[in-house]
Design an enzyme around this catalytic site. Sequence first.
Site, PDB file in Angstrom:
ATOM      1  N   ARG A 148      13.732   8.825  46.403  1.00  0.00           N
ATOM      2  CA  ARG A 148      13.626   7.627  45.494  1.00  0.00           C
ATOM      3  C   ARG A 148      14.041   8.185  44.293  1.00  0.00           C
ATOM      4  NH1 ARG A 148       8.971   3.632  44.960  1.00  0.00           N
ATOM      5  NH2 ARG A 148       7.893   5.431  44.164  1.00  0.00           N
ATOM      6  N   ILE A 165       6.294  10.765  51.091  1.00  0.00           N
ATOM      7  CA  ILE A 165       7.025  12.088  51.057  1.00  0.00           C
ATOM      8  C   ILE A 165       7.857  12.370  49.887  1.00  0.00           C
ATOM      9  CG2 ILE A 165       7.601  11.707  53.621  1.00  0.00           C
ATOM     10  CD1 ILE A 165      10.434  11.048  52.931  1.00  0.00           C
ATOM     11  N   ASP A 166       7.928  11.348  48.997  1.00  0.00           N
ATOM     12  CA  ASP A 166       8.714  11.702  47.692  1.00  0.00           C
ATOM     13  C   ASP A 166       7.972  12.398  46.684  1.00  0.00           C
ATOM     14  OD1 ASP A 166      10.727   9.759  48.841  1.00  0.00           O
ATOM     15  OD2 ASP A 166       9.708   8.169  47.988  1.00  0.00           O
TER      16      ASP A 166
HETATM   17  O1  F6P Z   1       9.379   6.281  49.736  1.00  0.00           O
HETATM   18  C1  F6P Z   1       9.867   6.915  50.883  1.00  0.00           C
HETATM   19  C2  F6P Z   1      11.289   6.693  51.293  1.00  0.00           C
HETATM   20  O2  F6P Z   1      11.526   7.465  52.310  1.00  0.00           O
HETATM   21  C3  F6P Z   1      12.251   6.981  50.271  1.00  0.00           C
HETATM   22  O3  F6P Z   1      12.411   8.317  49.964  1.00  0.00           O
HETATM   23  C4  F6P Z   1      13.563   6.084  50.634  1.00  0.00           C
HETATM   24  O4  F6P Z   1      14.324   5.864  49.267  1.00  0.00           O
HETATM   25  C5  F6P Z   1      13.013   5.046  51.075  1.00  0.00           C
HETATM   26  O5  F6P Z   1      11.543   5.430  51.607  1.00  0.00           O
HETATM   27  C6  F6P Z   1      13.599   4.404  52.249  1.00  0.00           C
HETATM   28  O6  F6P Z   1      13.021   3.298  52.775  1.00  0.00           O
HETATM   29  P1  F6P Z   1      13.214   2.385  54.304  1.00  0.00           P
HETATM   30  O7  F6P Z   1      12.297   3.072  55.078  1.00  0.00           O
HETATM   31  O8  F6P Z   1      12.981   1.034  53.808  1.00  0.00           O
HETATM   32  O9  F6P Z   1      14.672   2.620  54.465  1.00  0.00           O
END
Ligand code: F6P
Length: 367
Positions: free
Chosen positions: A191, A146-147
């Site tokens: 991110r 999504i980033d």
């Molecule tokens: O890379 C996708 C993402 O949603 C980032 O935007 C975010 O920092 C991270 O994953 C969150 O990860 P988790 O699902 O481990 O909380």
Amino acid sequence: MANLGPHKIHRIAINTGGGDAPGLNAVIRAVTLCARRRGWEVLGIRHGYGSLLGGEPVMKLNRQAVLGIASQGGTILGTVNRGNPFETYITVPGCKKKRLAADVIVDNFHKLKIDGLIAVGGDGSMRIGHKLMQMGIPIIGVPKTIDNDMACTHRTFGFDTAVQTATEAIDKLHSTAAAHERIMVVEVMGRYSGWIALHSGLSGSCNVILIPEIPFTMQAICDHILNRRKLGRTYSIVCVAEGAHPKGQGMFFKGGKVRGREQRLGGIGEWVASEITKRTGLETRSLVLGHLQRGGSPSTYDRLLALRYGAAAVRLAAEGMWGNMICFNPPSMGHVPIEEVIRDTKKVSVYDDTVLTGREMGICFGD
Ligand code: F6P
């Protein structure tokens, strides 16, 4: 193993790794249908590489298994974003010593007589895929996040849906912020890059947008908000990317370091809100959109993009072009060696036309 040339394929596998993104199921559907039409068998590896590590068995993918899934969020295969197989040792039945997970994956991949793997994931998954390829697993990568921060590709599926979700949330904040004459700070994902904040912040008519690529000062933000007050605009909305940070300071992380996984970003929104109150005396509230941005049905744009990524991956496999990642070069799909993709992530340029548009409209970027 960049190009093995066309070779007879009997069976391919597909897996999804890293954080989920709307559109994963559409990729699985396209890969399955396109591969089956070529007469190949398709196996779905569960939870990243879990099925090759003694976890849930592989899933046989056929027309029935992928019926109606293109519109569904999540992934029917499951996913994980922890446990790098090159840093993890596991117990294997019949073996006294623990084995490196990557070695077990390679052995089981060959035991299942799989000719190649379509690995759908982010930069972390591509890094793992690249190493597995060097150990003899033919891989074609499909970028997902999504980033929208994957290098060498214009757009990843999942981004459009996440931006849509964030924009709708911001739209709703306007009326409550106006009613209470408050400042609302909304923290979005992304991110280390600011794509989601930039696109949803601009589309959602935020007054301040903070992204990691443009370090900010609280002075600039507060001056902007107070100026708006003077002009009779009684509320302001600040959209902050989770990776945004003040000039000269690092990003904000949650919790401690956990072995085998990236540190989690978070907390900047709350910090910015408390600084605004402290410095201006204005009533401020913050909220974190979090995983809402990863959920739900993919937008039409993401669905179509994901289907195109899947079909392109099968096409490339048929040509024997293992070791490449599919990329989107509008209007076409192309490919690029995975080793090029994993060198860096894609950042927002300060000269990006969207940034320029925001600046020309009087939006504050905190600099
Ligand atoms: O890379 C996708 C993402 O949603 C980032 O935007 C975010 O920092 C991270 O994953 C969150 O990860 P988790 O699902 O481990 O909380």
